[in-house]
Scaffold this motif. Structure first.
Motif, mmCIF file in Angstrom:
data_model
loop_
_atom_site.group_PDB
_atom_site.id
_atom_site.type_symbol
_atom_site.label_atom_id
_atom_site.label_comp_id
_atom_site.label_asym_id
_atom_site.label_seq_id
_atom_site.Cartn_x
_atom_site.Cartn_y
_atom_site.Cartn_z
ATOM 1 N N VAL A 109 0.855 -1.186 0.000
ATOM 2 C CA VAL A 109 0.000 0.000 0.000
ATOM 3 C C VAL A 109 0.891 1.236 0.000
ATOM 4 O O VAL A 109 2.043 1.198 0.446
ATOM 5 C CB VAL A 109 -0.962 0.058 1.217
ATOM 6 N N ALA A 110 0.339 2.320 -0.528
ATOM 7 C CA ALA A 110 0.993 3.628 -0.426
ATOM 8 C C ALA A 110 0.167 4.438 0.561
ATOM 9 O O ALA A 110 -1.062 4.444 0.512
ATOM 10 C CB ALA A 110 1.027 4.322 -1.783
ATOM 11 N N GLU A 111 0.864 5.100 1.451
ATOM 12 C CA GLU A 111 0.223 5.860 2.513
ATOM 13 C C GLU A 111 0.673 7.310 2.434
ATOM 14 O O GLU A 111 1.857 7.595 2.333
ATOM 15 C CB GLU A 111 0.619 5.239 3.848
ATOM 16 N N ALA A 112 -0.297 8.216 2.488
ATOM 17 C CA ALA A 112 -0.018 9.651 2.499
ATOM 18 C C ALA A 112 -0.726 10.257 3.701
ATOM 19 O O ALA A 112 -1.943 10.088 3.853
ATOM 20 C CB ALA A 112 -0.509 10.313 1.216
ATOM 21 N N GLU A 113 0.026 10.894 4.553
ATOM 22 C CA GLU A 113 -0.524 11.543 5.743
ATOM 23 C C GLU A 113 -1.399 10.593 6.556
ATOM 24 O O GLU A 113 -2.488 10.943 7.005
ATOM 25 C CB GLU A 113 -1.294 12.798 5.344
ATOM 26 N N GLY A 114 -0.926 9.363 6.708
ATOM 27 C CA GLY A 114 -1.632 8.371 7.505
ATOM 28 C C GLY A 114 -2.814 7.705 6.817
ATOM 29 O O GLY A 114 -3.514 6.904 7.427
ATOM 30 N N VAL B 120 -3.748 5.318 0.153
ATOM 31 C CA VAL B 120 -4.248 5.955 -1.068
ATOM 32 C C VAL B 120 -4.054 5.086 -2.312
ATOM 33 O O VAL B 120 -4.539 5.444 -3.390
ATOM 34 C CB VAL B 120 -3.595 7.340 -1.277
ATOM 35 N N ALA B 121 -3.360 3.962 -2.166
ATOM 36 C CA ALA B 121 -3.116 3.084 -3.310
ATOM 37 C C ALA B 121 -2.741 1.693 -2.808
ATOM 38 O O ALA B 121 -2.300 1.531 -1.666
ATOM 39 C CB ALA B 121 -1.998 3.636 -4.188
ATOM 40 N N PHE B 122 -2.924 0.716 -3.677
ATOM 41 C CA PHE B 122 -2.506 -0.647 -3.374
ATOM 42 C C PHE B 122 -1.869 -1.259 -4.612
ATOM 43 O O PHE B 122 -2.089 -0.804 -5.738
ATOM 44 C CB PHE B 122 -3.684 -1.514 -2.920
ATOM 45 N N ASN C 101 0.698 -11.449 -7.334
ATOM 46 C CA ASN C 101 0.243 -12.825 -7.153
ATOM 47 C C ASN C 101 1.209 -13.805 -7.806
ATOM 48 O O ASN C 101 1.681 -13.560 -8.913
ATOM 49 C CB ASN C 101 -1.140 -13.010 -7.791
ATOM 50 N N ARG C 102 1.431 -14.906 -7.103
ATOM 51 C CA ARG C 102 2.252 -15.983 -7.642
ATOM 52 C C ARG C 102 1.466 -17.279 -7.631
ATOM 53 O O ARG C 102 0.641 -17.511 -6.756
ATOM 54 C CB ARG C 102 3.513 -16.162 -6.801
ATOM 55 N N SER C 103 1.778 -18.120 -8.572
ATOM 56 C CA SER C 103 1.148 -19.427 -8.658
ATOM 57 C C SER C 103 1.837 -20.384 -7.685
ATOM 58 O O SER C 103 3.022 -20.237 -7.379
ATOM 59 C CB SER C 103 1.276 -19.969 -10.084
ATOM 60 N N ARG C 104 1.086 -21.360 -7.246
ATOM 61 C CA ARG C 104 1.672 -22.426 -6.418
ATOM 62 C C ARG C 104 2.228 -23.549 -7.298
ATOM 63 O O ARG C 104 2.886 -24.459 -6.811
ATOM 64 C CB ARG C 104 0.623 -22.986 -5.465
ATOM 65 N N MET C 105 1.962 -23.468 -8.601
ATOM 66 C CA MET C 105 2.405 -24.501 -9.526
ATOM 67 C C MET C 105 3.907 -24.352 -9.808
ATOM 68 O O MET C 105 4.388 -23.257 -10.103
ATOM 69 C CB MET C 105 1.592 -24.435 -10.818
ATOM 70 N N LYS C 106 4.602 -25.454 -9.730
ATOM 71 C CA LYS C 106 6.053 -25.475 -9.850
ATOM 72 C C LYS C 106 6.565 -24.798 -11.130
ATOM 73 O O LYS C 106 7.530 -24.043 -11.091
ATOM 74 C CB LYS C 106 6.542 -26.930 -9.801
ATOM 75 N N ARG C 107 5.917 -25.040 -12.245
ATOM 76 C CA ARG C 107 6.389 -24.510 -13.526
ATOM 77 C C ARG C 107 6.093 -23.027 -13.710
ATOM 78 O O ARG C 107 6.522 -22.430 -14.692
ATOM 79 C CB ARG C 107 5.802 -25.313 -14.680
ATOM 80 N N MET C 108 5.367 -22.453 -12.765
ATOM 81 C CA MET C 108 5.056 -21.020 -12.862
ATOM 82 C C MET C 108 5.570 -20.226 -11.664
ATOM 83 O O MET C 108 5.329 -19.029 -11.562
ATOM 84 C CB MET C 108 3.539 -20.837 -13.002
ATOM 85 N N ARG C 109 6.285 -20.863 -10.771
ATOM 86 C CA ARG C 109 6.757 -20.206 -9.549
ATOM 87 C C ARG C 109 7.770 -19.098 -9.828
ATOM 88 O O ARG C 109 7.993 -18.240 -8.990
ATOM 89 C CB ARG C 109 7.404 -21.220 -8.593
ATOM 90 N N HIS C 110 8.391 -19.117 -10.970
ATOM 91 C CA HIS C 110 9.428 -18.127 -11.275
ATOM 92 C C HIS C 110 8.849 -16.780 -11.702
ATOM 93 O O HIS C 110 9.575 -15.819 -11.909
ATOM 94 C CB HIS C 110 10.370 -18.658 -12.362
ATOM 95 N N ASN C 111 7.514 -16.697 -11.832
ATOM 96 C CA ASN C 111 6.917 -15.428 -12.235
ATOM 97 C C ASN C 111 5.667 -15.126 -11.420
ATOM 98 O O ASN C 111 5.212 -15.945 -10.637
ATOM 99 C CB ASN C 111 6.627 -15.402 -13.734
ATOM 100 N N GLY C 112 5.135 -13.950 -11.621
ATOM 101 C CA GLY C 112 3.901 -13.533 -10.964
ATOM 102 C C GLY C 112 3.305 -12.368 -11.719
ATOM 103 O O GLY C 112 3.938 -11.785 -12.605
ATOM 104 N N SER C 113 2.076 -12.042 -11.366
ATOM 105 C CA SER C 113 1.387 -10.925 -12.016
ATOM 106 C C SER C 113 0.875 -9.965 -10.955
ATOM 107 O O SER C 113 0.790 -10.312 -9.776
ATOM 108 C CB SER C 113 0.228 -11.448 -12.865
ATOM 109 N N PHE C 114 0.519 -8.765 -11.393
ATOM 110 C CA PHE C 114 0.102 -7.765 -10.405
ATOM 111 C C PHE C 114 -1.103 -6.978 -10.872
ATOM 112 O O PHE C 114 -1.469 -6.958 -12.047
ATOM 113 C CB PHE C 114 1.259 -6.813 -10.079
ATOM 114 N N GLY C 115 -1.719 -6.311 -9.905
ATOM 115 C CA GLY C 115 -2.803 -5.373 -10.138
ATOM 116 C C GLY C 115 -2.574 -4.169 -9.246
ATOM 117 O O GLY C 115 -1.971 -4.285 -8.177
ATOM 118 N N ILE C 116 -3.051 -3.019 -9.678
ATOM 119 C CA ILE C 116 -2.791 -1.783 -8.944
ATOM 120 C C ILE C 116 -4.044 -0.911 -8.962
ATOM 121 O O ILE C 116 -4.815 -0.942 -9.919
ATOM 122 C CB ILE C 116 -1.580 -1.032 -9.560
#
Length: 166
Positions: free
Chosen positions: A58-63, A66-68, A72-87
């Protein structure tokens, strides 16, 4: 402005930002009527993400949160080396470079993680500002899912697949 790991006490603020962002923009898969996450659900989602090796920032401004950013990462072995995000960022804090700062924070954090080699994302082709920001941060377009999403009015939009190798 500080960027930090989210805690359980941030759940309500994250929900509020998600709800605000979903309701005012058409760049998200979830629609207003589909979003029903409550405090307990948000806390569980954050715990599950962390358990799988992901992170919530999270981003915090004056307590105030204001943002997150979710990574996310997969639990699957063949995909553990990467992840995706949302904002999501509250309207009053957009166009100030906060999204870029949060993205750089994620990239820096991910580089410090032993197993993470790549960060991926999907973005609506119509979200040109986001695509430009991702490219500026070093992401490259890796492909497209043509007419992947359909709006109530019949319009379609492609999903642009992007990634950055760490």
């Amino acid at each position: 402005m500080i960027i930090r790991q989210a805690t359980e006490s941030d759940a309500e603020a994250i929900i509020a930002i998600r709800r605000n962002t979903i309701s005012e923009q058409e760049y998200f898969l979830t629609t207003d009527e589909e979003f029903s996450l409550d405090h307990a659900g948000q806390v569980k989602e954050m715990a599950n993400r962390a358990e799988a090796g992901g992170m919530t920032f999270v981003a915090e401004a004056e307590g105030k949160v204001v943002a997150f950013l979710f990574f996310n990462r997969s639990r699957m072995k063949r995909m553990r080396h990467n992840g995706s995000f949302g904002i999501g960022i509250l309207p009053d804090y957009r166009d100030r470079g906060l999204g870029s700062r949060m993205l750089q924070h994620l990239i820096s954090w991910a580089r410090d993680q032993e197993e993470i080699e790549k960060i991926c994302l999907g973005v609506f082709a119509t979200n040109e500002r986001a695509i430009a920001s991702y490219k500026k941060a070093g992401f490259v377009e890796e492909g497209r899912e043509i007419r992947q999403y359909k709006f109530d009015d019949g319009r379609y939009v492609d999903n642009v697949l992007m990634g950055i190798q760490l």
